[in-house]
Each structure stands twice: as structure tokens, then as C-alpha cells.
Design a protein around this motif. Structure first.
Motif, PDB file in Angstrom:
ATOM      1  N   UNK A  34       9.195  13.739  -6.230  1.00 33.02           N
ATOM      2  CA  UNK A  34       9.576  12.341  -6.006  1.00 33.02           C
ATOM      3  C   UNK A  34      10.611  11.885  -7.031  1.00 33.02           C
ATOM      4  N   UNK A  35      10.452  12.295  -8.275  1.00 33.22           N
ATOM      5  CA  UNK A  35      11.439  11.987  -9.311  1.00 33.22           C
ATOM      6  C   UNK A  35      12.783  12.610  -8.939  1.00 33.22           C
ATOM      7  N   UNK A  36      12.764  13.867  -8.511  1.00 31.98           N
ATOM      8  CA  UNK A  36      13.997  14.557  -8.111  1.00 31.98           C
ATOM      9  C   UNK A  36      14.678  13.862  -6.938  1.00 31.98           C
ATOM     10  N   UNK A  37      13.877  13.205  -6.096  1.00 30.69           N
ATOM     11  CA  UNK A  37      14.421  12.481  -4.947  1.00 30.69           C
ATOM     12  C   UNK A  37      14.921  11.088  -5.336  1.00 30.69           C
ATOM     13  N   UNK A  38      14.809  10.752  -6.629  1.00 31.48           N
ATOM     14  CA  UNK A  38      15.328   9.473  -7.105  1.00 31.48           C
ATOM     15  C   UNK A  38      14.379   8.300  -6.958  1.00 31.48           C
ATOM     16  N   UNK A  39      13.117   8.574  -6.735  1.00 37.89           N
ATOM     17  CA  UNK A  39      12.137   7.495  -6.560  1.00 37.89           C
ATOM     18  C   UNK A  39      11.834   6.813  -7.888  1.00 37.89           C
ATOM     19  N   UNK A  40      11.604   5.517  -7.835  1.00 41.95           N
ATOM     20  CA  UNK A  40      11.201   4.766  -9.020  1.00 41.95           C
ATOM     21  C   UNK A  40       9.719   5.000  -9.273  1.00 41.95           C
ATOM     22  N   UNK A  41       9.245   4.512 -10.407  1.00 44.68           N
ATOM     23  CA  UNK A  41       7.821   4.653 -10.708  1.00 44.68           C
ATOM     24  C   UNK A  41       6.983   3.951  -9.643  1.00 44.68           C
ATOM     25  N   UNK A  42       7.368   2.741  -9.259  1.00 48.21           N
ATOM     26  CA  UNK A  42       6.605   2.012  -8.240  1.00 48.21           C
ATOM     27  C   UNK A  42       6.615   2.733  -6.899  1.00 48.21           C
ATOM     28  N   UNK A  43       7.754   3.286  -6.518  1.00 53.34           N
ATOM     29  CA  UNK A  43       7.838   4.037  -5.269  1.00 53.34           C
ATOM     30  C   UNK A  43       6.972   5.291  -5.328  1.00 53.34           C
ATOM     31  N   UNK A  44       6.913   5.898  -6.489  1.00 57.29           N
ATOM     32  CA  UNK A  44       6.095   7.090  -6.667  1.00 57.29           C
ATOM     33  C   UNK A  44       4.613   6.743  -6.543  1.00 57.29           C
ATOM     34  N   UNK A  45       4.201   5.644  -7.141  1.00 56.84           N
ATOM     35  CA  UNK A  45       2.812   5.197  -7.014  1.00 56.84           C
ATOM     36  C   UNK A  45       2.501   4.901  -5.548  1.00 56.84           C
ATOM     37  N   UNK A  46       3.418   4.225  -4.860  1.00 58.65           N
ATOM     38  CA  UNK A  46       3.226   3.898  -3.445  1.00 58.65           C
ATOM     39  C   UNK A  46       3.113   5.150  -2.575  1.00 58.65           C
ATOM     40  N   UNK A  47       3.760   6.234  -2.975  1.00 56.70           N
ATOM     41  CA  UNK A  47       3.708   7.484  -2.211  1.00 56.70           C
ATOM     42  C   UNK A  47       2.340   8.166  -2.326  1.00 56.70           C
ATOM     43  N   UNK A  48       1.533   7.718  -3.266  1.00 55.94           N
ATOM     44  CA  UNK A  48       0.159   8.202  -3.450  1.00 55.94           C
ATOM     45  C   UNK A  48       0.063   9.725  -3.587  1.00 55.94           C
ATOM     46  N   UNK A  49       0.720  10.291  -4.615  1.00 56.45           N
ATOM     47  CA  UNK A  49       0.655  11.744  -4.766  1.00 56.45           C
ATOM     48  C   UNK A  49      -0.737  12.262  -5.132  1.00 56.45           C
ATOM     49  N   UNK A  50      -1.646  11.375  -5.470  1.00 54.90           N
ATOM     50  CA  UNK A  50      -3.020  11.778  -5.817  1.00 54.90           C
ATOM     51  C   UNK A  50      -3.998  11.585  -4.667  1.00 54.90           C
ATOM     52  N   UNK A  51      -3.530  11.090  -3.549  1.00 55.03           N
ATOM     53  CA  UNK A  51      -4.415  10.686  -2.449  1.00 55.03           C
ATOM     54  C   UNK A  51      -5.454  11.742  -2.073  1.00 55.03           C
ATOM     55  N   UNK A  52      -5.038  12.983  -2.011  1.00 60.28           N
ATOM     56  CA  UNK A  52      -5.939  14.072  -1.648  1.00 60.28           C
ATOM     57  C   UNK A  52      -7.115  14.202  -2.631  1.00 60.28           C
ATOM     58  N   UNK A  53      -6.912  13.750  -3.849  1.00 61.29           N
ATOM     59  CA  UNK A  53      -7.915  13.915  -4.901  1.00 61.29           C
ATOM     60  C   UNK A  53      -8.640  12.624  -5.274  1.00 61.29           C
ATOM     61  N   UNK A  54      -8.229  11.508  -4.698  1.00 60.10           N
ATOM     62  CA  UNK A  54      -8.772  10.208  -5.101  1.00 60.10           C
ATOM     63  C   UNK A  54     -10.274  10.070  -4.873  1.00 60.10           C
ATOM     64  N   UNK A  55     -10.794  10.655  -3.817  1.00 62.04           N
ATOM     65  CA  UNK A  55     -12.235  10.534  -3.554  1.00 62.04           C
ATOM     66  C   UNK A  55     -13.051  11.127  -4.700  1.00 62.04           C
ATOM     67  N   UNK A  56     -12.565  12.221  -5.253  1.00 64.20           N
ATOM     68  CA  UNK A  56     -13.301  12.882  -6.333  1.00 64.20           C
ATOM     69  C   UNK A  56     -12.906  12.373  -7.715  1.00 64.20           C
TER      70      UNK A  56
END
Length: 66
Positions: free
Chosen positions: A12-34
Motif C-alpha cells: 500500500x505504501x508502494x502504491x502511494x497510499x496515505x496512512x489513513x488510506x492504509x488503515x481503511x484498506x484493513x490489511x489486518x482484517x484476516x487477523x482481527x478476530x484473533x
């Protein structure tokens, strides 16, 4: 989990995303339940990873100071 989230945030950083955009993309979603309801919430963890990848000198200095 750590490596996968870092790789996702790095992409996401390489794609130029901001910190807020990165949070919105939810890169942890798969692991959030645990892992997402612990001491460090998913959004904060994502911000920490983002910061470590975009400004490693500052992140290392702030961690070393504590």
C-alpha cells in the motif's frame, strides 16, 4: 501474521497510499478476530507498521528512547 501484515502495508505504501488510506484498506482484517481486540487495536497496529516503513529512522529513535 506479522510478516503478512507488513507485506500488505508495504504494498500500500508502494502504491502511494496515505496512512489513513492504509488503515481503511484493513490489511489486518484476516487477523482481527484473533488479534484485533488485544492491547494494540488493529488500526493502531497498522499505523505503527506504516510509520516504520515510511520513516524508519524516526520510529527507531522513538522506540529506542523508551
Amino acid at each position: 501474521m506479522l510478516v503478512q501484515v507488513r507485506q500488505r502495508v508495504q504494498a500500500l505504501v508502494a502504491a502511494g497510499k496515505t496512512m489513513d488510506q492504509t488503515v481503511e484498506a484493513a490489511p489486518t482484517k484476516e487477523f482481527d478476530a484473533k488479534w484485533g481486540s488485544g492491547y494494540v487495536p488493529a488500526d493502531v497496529f497498522t499505523k505503527l507498521v506504516y510509520a516504520s516503513l515510511t520513516n524508519p529512522e524516526k520510529t527507531t529513535a522513538s522506540v529506542s528512547a523508551h
